[in-house]
Scaffold this active site. Structure first.
Site, short mmCIF file in Angstrom:
data_model
loop_
_atom_site.label_atom_id
_atom_site.label_comp_id
_atom_site.label_asym_id
_atom_site.label_seq_id
_atom_site.Cartn_x
_atom_site.Cartn_y
_atom_site.Cartn_z
N ASN A 62 31.24 41.39 18.76
CA ASN A 62 29.98 42.07 19.05
C ASN A 62 29.33 41.49 20.30
OD1 ASN A 62 29.57 39.82 17.31
ND2 ASN A 62 27.57 40.55 16.68
N GLU A 64 25.78 41.60 22.27
CA GLU A 64 24.36 41.98 22.16
C GLU A 64 23.67 41.97 23.52
OE1 GLU A 64 22.73 39.50 19.06
OE2 GLU A 64 23.86 40.58 17.53
N GLU A 75 33.79 46.18 16.14
CA GLU A 75 34.78 47.23 15.85
C GLU A 75 34.91 48.18 17.03
OE1 GLU A 75 32.33 46.19 13.92
OE2 GLU A 75 32.70 46.59 11.80
N CYS A 112 29.08 49.37 10.09
CA CYS A 112 27.90 50.24 10.18
C CYS A 112 28.33 51.70 10.33
CB CYS A 112 27.03 49.82 11.36
SG CYS A 112 27.63 50.37 12.96
N CYS A 115 30.11 52.71 13.63
CA CYS A 115 31.51 52.25 13.69
C CYS A 115 32.40 53.08 12.77
CB CYS A 115 31.61 50.77 13.35
SG CYS A 115 30.97 49.75 14.69
N1 THU Z 1 27.84 44.10 13.70
C1 THU Z 1 29.15 44.29 14.03
O1 THU Z 1 29.61 43.93 15.12
N2 THU Z 1 29.95 44.90 13.12
C2 THU Z 1 29.58 45.25 11.87
O2 THU Z 1 30.39 45.77 11.10
C3 THU Z 1 28.20 45.03 11.43
C4 THU Z 1 27.24 44.55 12.47
C5 THU Z 1 26.98 43.41 14.67
C6 THU Z 1 25.92 44.21 15.36
C7 THU Z 1 24.93 43.12 15.74
O3 THU Z 1 25.34 42.51 16.95
C8 THU Z 1 25.05 42.10 14.63
O4 THU Z 1 26.30 42.36 14.01
C9 THU Z 1 23.95 42.17 13.59
O5 THU Z 1 23.77 43.46 13.13
#
Ligand code: THU
Length: 162
Positions: A62, A64, A75, A112, A115
């Site tokens: 991830n 941000e 993902e 989420c 994704c």
């Molecule tokens: N996040 C993911 O990368 N994948 C998931 O399946 C759930 C959430 C990330 C998004 C954000 O950067 C952090 O986790 C908190 O939501």
């Protein structure tokens, strides 16, 4: 009027040692790559590792941003990378794990909605299902046989009539 119900079936493994060698290796990679996440805001580090049918491995984490909505999930980073580097090679399996620096990391992650929609798009692009391994740093592991199972009544390109 008619009442309909949809049924989700998936495998629950006690821990990584119950998986076969190839799946255990992929989940271990996903666990390790969480360290590459850029998640200074949530401190929730996610790793996703894709195994393509040709055996190639593509990882994502991830990413941000101070402008929160810009952030990307692990993902979708992995899916976009795989589609960019190997546009014509099908995805066999994606393993996802996380390290929650704020607390517990022992329950399988749940992708989420965005994704799930993205996984479904790439599954629709190929002839075979995308298997999904959902894990964490330790504990139970869920295995879902196809992306479609994670998003019932989904919106797909077929509805666009293009
Ligand atoms: N996040 C993911 O990368 N994948 C998931 O399946 C759930 C959430 C990330 C998004 C954000 O950067 C952090 O986790 C908190 O939501």
């Amino acid at each position: 009027m008619e009442k309909k119900s949809l049924h989700l079936e998936f495998m629950v493994y006690e821990d990584i040692s119950s998986l076969d060698d190839a799946d255990a290796w992929l989940l271990k990679e996903a666990r390790e790559v969480t360290a590459h996440a850029y998640a200074p805001y949530s401190r929730f580090q996610v790793g996703a590792v894709i195994r393509l049918v040709n055996g190639e491995i593509i990882a994502g984490t991830n990413q941000e941003n101070a402008s929160f909505p810009i952030g990307l999930c692990a993902e979708r980073v992995a899916l976009a990378s795989a589609a960019s580097v190997y546009p014509n090679v099908d995805i066999d399996t994606i393993a996802v794990s996380y390290h929650n620096l704020n607390g517990d990391s022992s329950y399988p992650i749940s992708p989420c909605g965005i994704c799930r929609q993205s996984l479904l798009e790439y599954e629709g692009k190929q002839d075979t299902p995308i298997r999904i391994i959902l894990g964490s740093l330790n504990g139970k592991v869920f295995v879902i046989e196809r992306a479609n199972d994670l998003l019932p009544l989904s919106f797909t390109g077929e509805m666009l009539n293009v």
